[in-house]
Design an enzyme around this catalytic site. Sequence first.
Site, PDB file in Angstrom:
ATOM      1  N   TYR A 141     -70.664 -36.823 -40.879  1.00  0.00           N
ATOM      2  CA  TYR A 141     -72.008 -37.110 -41.404  1.00  0.00           C
ATOM      3  C   TYR A 141     -72.361 -38.534 -40.975  1.00  0.00           C
ATOM      4  N   GLN A 143     -74.809 -41.141 -40.847  1.00  0.00           N
ATOM      5  CA  GLN A 143     -76.052 -41.719 -41.398  1.00  0.00           C
ATOM      6  C   GLN A 143     -76.007 -43.226 -41.367  1.00  0.00           C
ATOM      7  N   THR A 144     -75.018 -43.838 -41.983  1.00  0.00           N
ATOM      8  CA  THR A 144     -74.930 -45.302 -42.091  1.00  0.00           C
ATOM      9  C   THR A 144     -74.818 -45.968 -40.727  1.00  0.00           C
ATOM     10  N   ARG A 316     -40.772 -47.160 -70.978  1.00  0.00           N
ATOM     11  CA  ARG A 316     -40.508 -48.608 -70.982  1.00  0.00           C
ATOM     12  C   ARG A 316     -40.303 -49.120 -72.391  1.00  0.00           C
ATOM     13  N   GLN A 336     -51.330 -52.020 -76.049  1.00  0.00           N
ATOM     14  CA  GLN A 336     -51.132 -51.031 -74.963  1.00  0.00           C
ATOM     15  C   GLN A 336     -51.995 -49.795 -75.245  1.00  0.00           C
ATOM     16  N   GLY A 407     -44.686 -55.363 -63.887  1.00  0.00           N
ATOM     17  CA  GLY A 407     -44.326 -55.655 -62.501  1.00  0.00           C
ATOM     18  C   GLY A 407     -44.123 -54.407 -61.685  1.00  0.00           C
ATOM     19  N   THR A 428     -68.676 -47.658 -53.496  1.00  0.00           N
ATOM     20  CA  THR A 428     -69.609 -48.076 -52.437  1.00  0.00           C
ATOM     21  C   THR A 428     -70.148 -46.884 -51.667  1.00  0.00           C
ATOM     22  N   GLU A 430     -71.305 -43.143 -50.531  1.00  0.00           N
ATOM     23  CA  GLU A 430     -72.208 -42.195 -51.188  1.00  0.00           C
ATOM     24  C   GLU A 430     -73.202 -42.927 -52.071  1.00  0.00           C
ATOM     25  N   ASP A 432     -74.073 -47.313 -52.902  1.00  0.00           N
ATOM     26  CA  ASP A 432     -73.551 -48.470 -53.640  1.00  0.00           C
ATOM     27  C   ASP A 432     -73.938 -48.301 -55.111  1.00  0.00           C
TER      28      ASP A 432
HETATM   29  C1  LIG Z   1     -64.604 -37.287 -50.582  1.00  0.00           C
HETATM   30  C2  LIG Z   1     -65.921 -38.020 -50.523  1.00  0.00           C
HETATM   31  C3  LIG Z   1     -66.049 -38.783 -49.233  1.00  0.00           C
HETATM   32  C4  LIG Z   1     -67.396 -39.466 -49.222  1.00  0.00           C
HETATM   33  C5  LIG Z   1     -67.514 -40.360 -48.017  1.00  0.00           C
HETATM   34  C6  LIG Z   1     -68.756 -41.195 -48.097  1.00  0.00           C
HETATM   35  C7  LIG Z   1     -69.916 -40.620 -47.302  1.00  0.00           C
HETATM   36  C8  LIG Z   1     -71.120 -41.542 -47.308  1.00  0.00           C
HETATM   37  O1  LIG Z   1     -71.080 -42.637 -47.768  1.00  0.00           O
HETATM   38  S1  LIG Z   1     -72.514 -40.839 -46.631  1.00  0.00           S
HETATM   39  C9  LIG Z   1     -73.751 -42.122 -46.751  1.00  0.00           C
HETATM   40  C10 LIG Z   1     -74.148 -42.378 -48.186  1.00  0.00           C
HETATM   41  N1  LIG Z   1     -75.301 -43.239 -48.226  1.00  0.00           N
HETATM   42  C11 LIG Z   1     -76.044 -43.386 -49.316  1.00  0.00           C
HETATM   43  O2  LIG Z   1     -75.741 -42.867 -50.374  1.00  0.00           O
HETATM   44  C12 LIG Z   1     -77.294 -44.213 -49.142  1.00  0.00           C
HETATM   45  C13 LIG Z   1     -77.851 -44.622 -50.480  1.00  0.00           C
HETATM   46  N2  LIG Z   1     -79.320 -44.812 -50.384  1.00  0.00           N
HETATM   47  C14 LIG Z   1     -80.181 -43.794 -50.734  1.00  0.00           C
HETATM   48  O3  LIG Z   1     -79.812 -42.726 -51.180  1.00  0.00           O
HETATM   49  C15 LIG Z   1     -81.652 -44.096 -50.588  1.00  0.00           C
HETATM   50  O4  LIG Z   1     -81.832 -45.099 -49.619  1.00  0.00           O
HETATM   51  C16 LIG Z   1     -82.271 -44.575 -51.931  1.00  0.00           C
HETATM   52  C17 LIG Z   1     -82.299 -43.393 -52.904  1.00  0.00           C
HETATM   53  C18 LIG Z   1     -81.506 -45.724 -52.513  1.00  0.00           C
HETATM   54  C19 LIG Z   1     -83.697 -45.029 -51.672  1.00  0.00           C
HETATM   55  O5  LIG Z   1     -84.318 -44.021 -50.936  1.00  0.00           O
HETATM   56  P1  LIG Z   1     -85.859 -44.204 -50.545  1.00  0.00           P
HETATM   57  O6  LIG Z   1     -86.221 -43.132 -49.626  1.00  0.00           O
HETATM   58  O7  LIG Z   1     -86.104 -45.613 -50.128  1.00  0.00           O
HETATM   59  O8  LIG Z   1     -86.564 -43.858 -51.933  1.00  0.00           O
HETATM   60  P2  LIG Z   1     -87.265 -44.796 -52.978  1.00  0.00           P
HETATM   61  O9  LIG Z   1     -88.438 -45.436 -52.313  1.00  0.00           O
HETATM   62  O10 LIG Z   1     -86.291 -45.659 -53.692  1.00  0.00           O
HETATM   63  O11 LIG Z   1     -87.771 -43.684 -54.018  1.00  0.00           O
HETATM   64  C20 LIG Z   1     -88.862 -42.840 -53.658  1.00  0.00           C
HETATM   65  C21 LIG Z   1     -88.800 -41.641 -54.590  1.00  0.00           C
HETATM   66  O12 LIG Z   1     -87.770 -40.758 -54.138  1.00  0.00           O
HETATM   67  C22 LIG Z   1     -86.910 -40.445 -55.204  1.00  0.00           C
HETATM   68  N3  LIG Z   1     -85.584 -40.178 -54.660  1.00  0.00           N
HETATM   69  C23 LIG Z   1     -84.803 -41.037 -53.978  1.00  0.00           C
HETATM   70  N4  LIG Z   1     -83.670 -40.435 -53.619  1.00  0.00           N
HETATM   71  C24 LIG Z   1     -83.744 -39.165 -54.075  1.00  0.00           C
HETATM   72  C25 LIG Z   1     -82.866 -38.038 -54.012  1.00  0.00           C
HETATM   73  N5  LIG Z   1     -81.666 -38.113 -53.429  1.00  0.00           N
HETATM   74  N6  LIG Z   1     -83.268 -36.889 -54.583  1.00  0.00           N
HETATM   75  C26 LIG Z   1     -84.464 -36.821 -55.198  1.00  0.00           C
HETATM   76  N7  LIG Z   1     -85.352 -37.842 -55.291  1.00  0.00           N
HETATM   77  C27 LIG Z   1     -84.979 -39.001 -54.727  1.00  0.00           C
HETATM   78  C28 LIG Z   1     -86.956 -41.652 -56.090  1.00  0.00           C
HETATM   79  O13 LIG Z   1     -86.513 -41.346 -57.392  1.00  0.00           O
HETATM   80  C29 LIG Z   1     -88.431 -42.015 -56.028  1.00  0.00           C
HETATM   81  O14 LIG Z   1     -89.085 -41.136 -56.881  1.00  0.00           O
HETATM   82  P3  LIG Z   1     -90.493 -41.607 -57.535  1.00  0.00           P
HETATM   83  O15 LIG Z   1     -91.408 -41.814 -56.365  1.00  0.00           O
HETATM   84  O16 LIG Z   1     -90.848 -40.475 -58.454  1.00  0.00           O
HETATM   85  O17 LIG Z   1     -90.218 -42.890 -58.263  1.00  0.00           O
HETATM   86  C1  LIG Z   2     -64.577 -45.713 -47.095  1.00  0.00           C
HETATM   87  C2  LIG Z   2     -66.018 -45.503 -46.694  1.00  0.00           C
HETATM   88  C3  LIG Z   2     -66.403 -44.278 -46.153  1.00  0.00           C
HETATM   89  C4  LIG Z   2     -67.724 -44.077 -45.733  1.00  0.00           C
HETATM   90  N1  LIG Z   2     -68.059 -42.879 -45.135  1.00  0.00           N
HETATM   91  C5  LIG Z   2     -69.321 -42.715 -44.685  1.00  0.00           C
HETATM   92  C6  LIG Z   2     -69.688 -41.500 -44.007  1.00  0.00           C
HETATM   93  O1  LIG Z   2     -68.878 -40.601 -43.829  1.00  0.00           O
HETATM   94  N2  LIG Z   2     -70.967 -41.384 -43.520  1.00  0.00           N
HETATM   95  C7  LIG Z   2     -71.898 -42.375 -43.698  1.00  0.00           C
HETATM   96  O2  LIG Z   2     -73.033 -42.217 -43.246  1.00  0.00           O
HETATM   97  N3  LIG Z   2     -71.581 -43.541 -44.361  1.00  0.00           N
HETATM   98  C8  LIG Z   2     -70.319 -43.717 -44.845  1.00  0.00           C
HETATM   99  N4  LIG Z   2     -69.986 -44.873 -45.502  1.00  0.00           N
HETATM  100  C9  LIG Z   2     -70.993 -45.933 -45.623  1.00  0.00           C
HETATM  101  C10 LIG Z   2     -71.464 -46.049 -47.060  1.00  0.00           C
HETATM  102  O3  LIG Z   2     -72.232 -44.944 -47.415  1.00  0.00           O
HETATM  103  C11 LIG Z   2     -72.266 -47.346 -47.220  1.00  0.00           C
HETATM  104  O4  LIG Z   2     -71.406 -48.429 -46.991  1.00  0.00           O
HETATM  105  C12 LIG Z   2     -72.850 -47.408 -48.634  1.00  0.00           C
HETATM  106  O5  LIG Z   2     -73.927 -46.525 -48.742  1.00  0.00           O
HETATM  107  C13 LIG Z   2     -73.298 -48.826 -49.016  1.00  0.00           C
HETATM  108  O6  LIG Z   2     -74.285 -49.264 -48.125  1.00  0.00           O
HETATM  109  P1  LIG Z   2     -74.142 -50.721 -47.409  1.00  0.00           P
HETATM  110  O7  LIG Z   2     -72.834 -50.787 -46.769  1.00  0.00           O
HETATM  111  O8  LIG Z   2     -75.360 -50.900 -46.616  1.00  0.00           O
HETATM  112  O9  LIG Z   2     -74.158 -51.728 -48.637  1.00  0.00           O
HETATM  113  P2  LIG Z   2     -75.292 -52.849 -48.930  1.00  0.00           P
HETATM  114  O10 LIG Z   2     -76.512 -52.182 -49.431  1.00  0.00           O
HETATM  115  O11 LIG Z   2     -75.392 -53.734 -47.771  1.00  0.00           O
HETATM  116  O12 LIG Z   2     -74.586 -53.584 -50.158  1.00  0.00           O
HETATM  117  C14 LIG Z   2     -74.263 -54.964 -50.131  1.00  0.00           C
HETATM  118  C15 LIG Z   2     -74.694 -55.569 -51.468  1.00  0.00           C
HETATM  119  O13 LIG Z   2     -76.120 -55.536 -51.532  1.00  0.00           O
HETATM  120  C16 LIG Z   2     -76.549 -55.013 -52.790  1.00  0.00           C
HETATM  121  N5  LIG Z   2     -77.862 -54.402 -52.641  1.00  0.00           N
HETATM  122  C17 LIG Z   2     -78.313 -53.680 -51.598  1.00  0.00           C
HETATM  123  N6  LIG Z   2     -79.589 -53.289 -51.805  1.00  0.00           N
HETATM  124  C18 LIG Z   2     -79.953 -53.765 -53.023  1.00  0.00           C
HETATM  125  C19 LIG Z   2     -81.136 -53.692 -53.819  1.00  0.00           C
HETATM  126  N7  LIG Z   2     -82.223 -53.036 -53.402  1.00  0.00           N
HETATM  127  N8  LIG Z   2     -81.124 -54.293 -55.019  1.00  0.00           N
HETATM  128  C20 LIG Z   2     -80.032 -54.931 -55.461  1.00  0.00           C
HETATM  129  N9  LIG Z   2     -78.875 -55.058 -54.767  1.00  0.00           N
HETATM  130  C21 LIG Z   2     -78.851 -54.466 -53.559  1.00  0.00           C
HETATM  131  C22 LIG Z   2     -75.459 -53.997 -53.136  1.00  0.00           C
HETATM  132  O14 LIG Z   2     -75.448 -53.731 -54.530  1.00  0.00           O
HETATM  133  C23 LIG Z   2     -74.194 -54.730 -52.674  1.00  0.00           C
HETATM  134  O15 LIG Z   2     -73.771 -55.585 -53.713  1.00  0.00           O
HETATM  135  C24 LIG Z   2     -68.673 -45.103 -45.917  1.00  0.00           C
HETATM  136  C25 LIG Z   2     -68.300 -46.317 -46.487  1.00  0.00           C
HETATM  137  C26 LIG Z   2     -66.980 -46.529 -46.884  1.00  0.00           C
HETATM  138  C27 LIG Z   2     -66.583 -47.844 -47.486  1.00  0.00           C
END
Ligand SMILES: CCCCCCCC(=O)SCCNC(=O)CCNC(=O)[C@H](O)C(C)(C)COP(=O)(O)OP(=O)(O)OC[C@H]1O[C@@H](n2cnc3c(N)ncnc32)[C@H](O)[C@@H]1OP(=O)(O)O
Ligand SMILES: Cc1cc2nc3c(=O)[nH]c(=O)nc-3n(C[C@H](O)[C@H](O)[C@H](O)COP(=O)(O)OP(=O)(O)OC[C@H]3O[C@@H](n4cnc5c(N)ncnc54)[C@H](O)[C@@H]3O)c2cc1C
Length: 647
Positions: A141, A143-144, A316, A336, A407, A428, A430, A432
């Site tokens: 996946y 995205q980032t 312990r 504890q 320890g 962090t 999925e 932050d």
């Molecule tokens: C075993 C597990 C392994 C996992 C490995 C890890 C894999 C990964 O990390 S994959 C990458 C993960 N990345 C993320 O999670 C990124 C996080 N950021 C986001 O989700 C978005 O940028 C987010 C939600 C913060 C902001 O999105 P953005 O499009 O800018 O929306 P925003 O302008 O804040 O909100 C607009 C509207 O959409 C809504 N909205 C935002 N996200 C969602 C959603 N997911 N579903 C429904 N509504 C949503 C908001 O509530 C808001 O609603 P309203 O207008 O009614 O107030």
């Molecule tokens: C082990 C691991 C596995 C991952 N796997 C995947 C993967 O498979 N696919 C994928 O796409 N991504 C993956 N990621 C990426 C991950 O989804 C991102 O790192 C995560 O979504 C956080 O985004 P960032 O790194 O940009 O953090 P940032 O947003 O840069 O966070 C830095 C600091 O800024 C703060 N901050 C940011 N925005 C705001 C705001 N609006 N207001 C206040 N504070 C804010 C945060 O709270 C944090 O303290 C993985 C990351 C890790 C560590």
Amino acid sequence: MEGVDHLAFERNKAQFDVDEMKIVWAGSREDFELSDRISRLVASDPVFRKDDRAALGRKELFKNTLRKAAHAWKRVIELRLSGEFSALEPEAYKLRAFVDQPAFTDLHWGMFVPAIQGQGTDEQQQKWLPLAYRMQIIGCYAQTELGHGSNVQGLETTATFDPKTDEFVIHSPTLTSSKWWPGGLGKVSTHAVVYARLIIDGQDYGVHGFIVQLRSLDDHLPLPGITIGDIGMKFGNAAYNTMDNGVLTFDHVRIPRNQMLMRVSQVTREGKYVHSNVPRQLVYGTMVYVRQKIVADASVALSRAVCIATRYSAVRRQFGSHNGGLETQVIDYKTQQSRLFPLLASAYAFRFVGEWLLWLYTDVTERLKAKDFSTLPEAHACTAGLKSLTTTATADGIEECRKLCGGHGYLCSSGLPELFAVYVPACTYEGDNIVLLLQVARHLVKTVSQLSTGNKPVGTTAYMARLEQLLQYHSDVKKAEDWLKPNVVLEAFEARAARMCVACAQNLSKFSNPEEGFQELAADLVEAAVAHCQLIVVSNVYALSLLHKHLGDFISTGCIDPKQGSLANEQLRNLYSQVRPNAVALVDAYNYTDHYLGSILGRYDGNVYPKLYEEAWKDPLNDSIVPDGFKEYIQPLLKQQLRNARL
Ligand SMILES: CCCCCCCC(=O)SCCNC(=O)CCNC(=O)[C@H](O)C(C)(C)COP(=O)(O)OP(=O)(O)OC[C@H]1O[C@@H](n2cnc3c(N)ncnc32)[C@H](O)[C@@H]1OP(=O)(O)O
Ligand SMILES: Cc1cc2nc3c(=O)[nH]c(=O)nc-3n(C[C@H](O)[C@H](O)[C@H](O)COP(=O)(O)OP(=O)(O)OC[C@H]3O[C@@H](n4cnc5c(N)ncnc54)[C@H](O)[C@@H]3O)c2cc1C
């Protein structure tokens, strides 16, 4: 001694049926039998040994993980454990139970497949899912990016439609647009769901998902225009370094138009953008799905740490010996118990709230099929909020369990350092945790602001409908046991959350620019969001230790007074005394094998000291009496110092 259960005396204290609790923890008898069967198969299979990881270098560690993942898939097929392919969880669950360390299969099954299932058209699903289910392709996946992770709308990778060839040109226009972090990307995945800005005729339509092949299925070499690799070592030794989190850049890579995931939006042959009247946020659907899985994962990770710390705390003994008698079991110290038992309760609480969240997610998914988007905001707020709450509490809880083991908790053989190092990125990835709580806060403030329009809050914000009552609320607790009444606790948590949300909404209204106000008050908003999310967990399970931990909120919002707070604390101590005889049985109910726990401190038989001592000598450093380097560096130093001393 081998074969002796040093914890039998603790197990005999149990006041409930552990076997019944095993079924409760597993979810059902068949789930218990399946997980029990898999965990015993894994424990008896030498391919899945875990005790050698700490000594392996990065390349051996990674190769060993590939070997385990391949063997696990073979075993899943051989044992016909692979149910209906369309039922996704069993595959991911079974493989992770076998491999039990971060591996590319987590993202193949955990994100690549769900992304196609959730955002692909029926035709796209029919084409790609059978290949993915049979692991004829391996996906991730993507995205980032280097420059953006939280801010998905800030992603820079482009997907430009070329009407002449009916293709999208995928390109990384800047260094910061390099895909960065996707698990499984660095060395293994052949395909990715890539999130990129859709550009048609110069117009930017925002972020969409695209299926892109990255490597040849013949020789696994990157395809033309693709630069790909691993981003390097991560936190901890073995930990997440079994996973190839990758970097990926595109140099004008062409893909057919039908590889844009088109369930939510489409691009016609003529290059027309069609966006059916569905919320654009459906493109985030995979993240919502994974966040609800992460809540269930939190209960597993926390319960592993709690199992280790509880069993070891019962083994312990330290201080308290009278006339040469046995010293005191550290589990009998109230400090504890006050640190350990809330974590034991949290593990169960997160298990049950994870079940509830899976129900909510399944419900919203069914509604989406019927184009009913009414509960989408609730699903987003709950998955985001509970993912944030449970992962923060679990990461902190695993560290607390390490400290609870003194320890020996710092030894790799305790299993806790690796568990912590593997788990903490959950705060962090999925999303932050702070960014997600701010999403919850937006939802709450919006709910409060709509009350005046007669909008009836539903779901987890339904308590806001009783705002007037909650703003007048003061607890009528008179004695400690009053805190055992669920409605008494629930009302206190509702009142606290309501008052913190209303206070934020009122303060926000003082700002002429709402966005400016939101930024200025962000820290308060996060606390209000936490209060709301804790209420969700409480209304599904547990409370008093939370109330004690956040007593300041409850008193400053006027929900309870200091006297009532101390009564809650008194009741908490009473509850600890009730938990104490059941503690070991409560962690036995998780039914974890010693292999799965990977911890000498958490051994089922409690035979800790002989095994700790035995394990120490296996360390490679003990291969020689005189360590490498002594003769080259230390002996000359000693001799020189001796000569200096004689002068
Ligand atoms: C075993 C597990 C392994 C996992 C490995 C890890 C894999 C990964 O990390 S994959 C990458 C993960 N990345 C993320 O999670 C990124 C996080 N950021 C986001 O989700 C978005 O940028 C987010 C939600 C913060 C902001 O999105 P953005 O499009 O800018 O929306 P925003 O302008 O804040 O909100 C607009 C509207 O959409 C809504 N909205 C935002 N996200 C969602 C959603 N997911 N579903 C429904 N509504 C949503 C908001 O509530 C808001 O609603 P309203 O207008 O009614 O107030
Ligand atoms: C082990 C691991 C596995 C991952 N796997 C995947 C993967 O498979 N696919 C994928 O796409 N991504 C993956 N990621 C990426 C991950 O989804 C991102 O790192 C995560 O979504 C956080 O985004 P960032 O790194 O940009 O953090 P940032 O947003 O840069 O966070 C830095 C600091 O800024 C703060 N901050 C940011 N925005 C705001 C705001 N609006 N207001 C206040 N504070 C804010 C945060 O709270 C944090 O303290 C993985 C990351 C890790 C560590």
